[in-house]
Design a protein around this motif. Structure first.
Motif, short mmCIF file in Angstrom:
data_model
loop_
_atom_site.label_atom_id
_atom_site.label_comp_id
_atom_site.label_asym_id
_atom_site.label_seq_id
_atom_site.Cartn_x
_atom_site.Cartn_y
_atom_site.Cartn_z
N LYS A 59 0.85 -1.20 0.00
CA LYS A 59 0.00 0.00 0.00
C LYS A 59 0.88 1.25 0.00
N ARG A 60 0.67 2.12 -0.98
CA ARG A 60 1.45 3.35 -1.11
C ARG A 60 1.26 4.21 0.14
N GLN A 61 2.34 4.80 0.63
CA GLN A 61 2.32 5.59 1.85
C GLN A 61 2.33 7.10 1.61
N GLY A 62 2.22 7.51 0.36
CA GLY A 62 2.20 8.93 0.03
C GLY A 62 1.45 9.13 -1.27
N PRO A 63 1.64 10.29 -1.90
CA PRO A 63 0.92 10.57 -3.15
C PRO A 63 1.41 9.71 -4.31
N SER A 64 0.53 9.48 -5.25
CA SER A 64 0.86 8.73 -6.46
C SER A 64 1.83 9.53 -7.32
N PRO A 65 2.60 8.85 -8.19
CA PRO A 65 3.47 9.58 -9.11
C PRO A 65 2.66 10.49 -10.02
N GLU A 66 3.17 11.67 -10.28
CA GLU A 66 2.54 12.60 -11.20
C GLU A 66 2.83 12.17 -12.64
N PRO A 67 1.89 12.38 -13.56
CA PRO A 67 2.16 12.06 -14.97
C PRO A 67 3.38 12.83 -15.48
N ASN A 68 4.17 12.17 -16.30
CA ASN A 68 5.34 12.74 -16.96
C ASN A 68 6.49 13.13 -16.03
N GLN A 69 6.44 12.74 -14.76
CA GLN A 69 7.58 13.02 -13.90
C GLN A 69 8.64 11.95 -14.14
N PRO A 70 9.92 12.28 -13.91
CA PRO A 70 10.95 11.27 -14.09
C PRO A 70 10.86 10.20 -13.01
N VAL A 71 11.39 9.04 -13.29
CA VAL A 71 11.42 7.96 -12.32
C VAL A 71 12.34 8.38 -11.18
N SER A 72 11.89 8.22 -9.96
CA SER A 72 12.73 8.55 -8.81
C SER A 72 12.85 7.35 -7.90
N GLY A 73 13.16 6.23 -8.47
CA GLY A 73 13.32 4.98 -7.74
C GLY A 73 13.84 3.94 -8.70
N TYR A 74 13.65 2.71 -8.38
CA TYR A 74 14.07 1.62 -9.25
C TYR A 74 12.97 1.29 -10.24
N THR A 75 13.37 0.83 -11.40
CA THR A 75 12.41 0.35 -12.38
C THR A 75 12.66 -1.14 -12.58
N CYS A 76 11.65 -1.95 -12.32
CA CYS A 76 11.76 -3.40 -12.53
C CYS A 76 11.46 -3.70 -14.00
N THR A 77 12.21 -4.63 -14.56
CA THR A 77 11.98 -5.09 -15.93
C THR A 77 11.74 -6.59 -15.88
N MET A 78 10.65 -7.04 -16.53
CA MET A 78 10.30 -8.44 -16.57
C MET A 78 10.73 -9.05 -17.89
N GLY A 79 11.36 -10.20 -17.83
CA GLY A 79 11.69 -10.96 -19.03
C GLY A 79 10.44 -11.61 -19.57
N VAL A 80 10.24 -11.54 -20.89
CA VAL A 80 9.07 -12.14 -21.53
C VAL A 80 9.50 -12.94 -22.75
N GLU A 81 8.68 -13.89 -23.15
CA GLU A 81 8.97 -14.70 -24.33
C GLU A 81 8.32 -14.13 -25.58
N ASP A 82 7.19 -13.43 -25.45
CA ASP A 82 6.46 -12.90 -26.60
C ASP A 82 6.07 -11.45 -26.31
N TYR A 83 6.89 -10.53 -26.77
CA TYR A 83 6.70 -9.11 -26.47
C TYR A 83 5.30 -8.64 -26.86
N GLY A 84 4.88 -8.96 -28.08
CA GLY A 84 3.58 -8.50 -28.56
C GLY A 84 2.42 -8.99 -27.72
N ALA A 85 2.47 -10.25 -27.32
CA ALA A 85 1.39 -10.81 -26.51
C ALA A 85 1.32 -10.15 -25.14
N ILE A 86 2.48 -9.91 -24.53
CA ILE A 86 2.48 -9.28 -23.22
C ILE A 86 2.06 -7.81 -23.32
N GLU A 87 2.53 -7.11 -24.35
CA GLU A 87 2.10 -5.72 -24.53
C GLU A 87 0.58 -5.66 -24.68
#
Length: 131
Positions: A59-87
């Motif tokens: 559960k988030r403990q503060g305000p949600s990220p504002e649209p178009n703000q830069p990332v100010s934390g880590y970004t997780c990336t998931m490995g996928v087998e079929d890019y188009g299907a996951i998108e």
């Protein structure tokens, strides 16, 4: 010994986020709220025989990220087998494109998306023919 062993995704709506990550990536969840003292769902991202780590929706403990703000934390990336299907699953389940699919030449396809909670994450499909 600084290997990442767990991740947390901060969310506004636990049910909505659980649905999104469950439908898109097939994650399952365990309620660890009693241990954490707040709404907290352990995320099982794959079997023990597959490389990767498990994490949680928190559960988030503060305000949600504002649209178009830069990332100010880590970004997780998931490995996928079929890019188009996951998108397609991401978009069908309320996600949005943050940075469209692009080639990492000779290595993979990569792109970034916004989940239903406003968080940025990536997907990565290995492909030696990407260009």
């Amino acid at each position: 010994m600084g290997r990442i062993v767990h991740f947390e995704i901060h969310v506004d709506d636990m049910d909505r986020a659980k649905h999104f990550y469950g439908e898109v990536f097939g994650w399952t969840f365990e309620d660890w709220s009693d241990f954490a003292g707040m709404p907290y769902l352990g995320a099982v991202t794959g079997g023990e025989d597959t490389p990767g780590i498990n994490g949680a929706l928190m559960k988030r403990q503060g305000p949600s990220p504002e649209p178009n703000q830069p990332v100010s934390g880590y970004t997780c990336t998931m490995g996928v087998e079929d890019y188009g299907a996951i998108e397609a699953k991401i978009l069908k389940n309320g996600g949005e494109v943050a940075l469209p699919k692009y080639a990492l030449p000779g290595m993979a396809w990569q792109g970034y998306y916004k989940d239903t909670e406003g968080n940025i994450f990536g997907i990565h499909q290995p492909d030696e023919n990407a260009k």
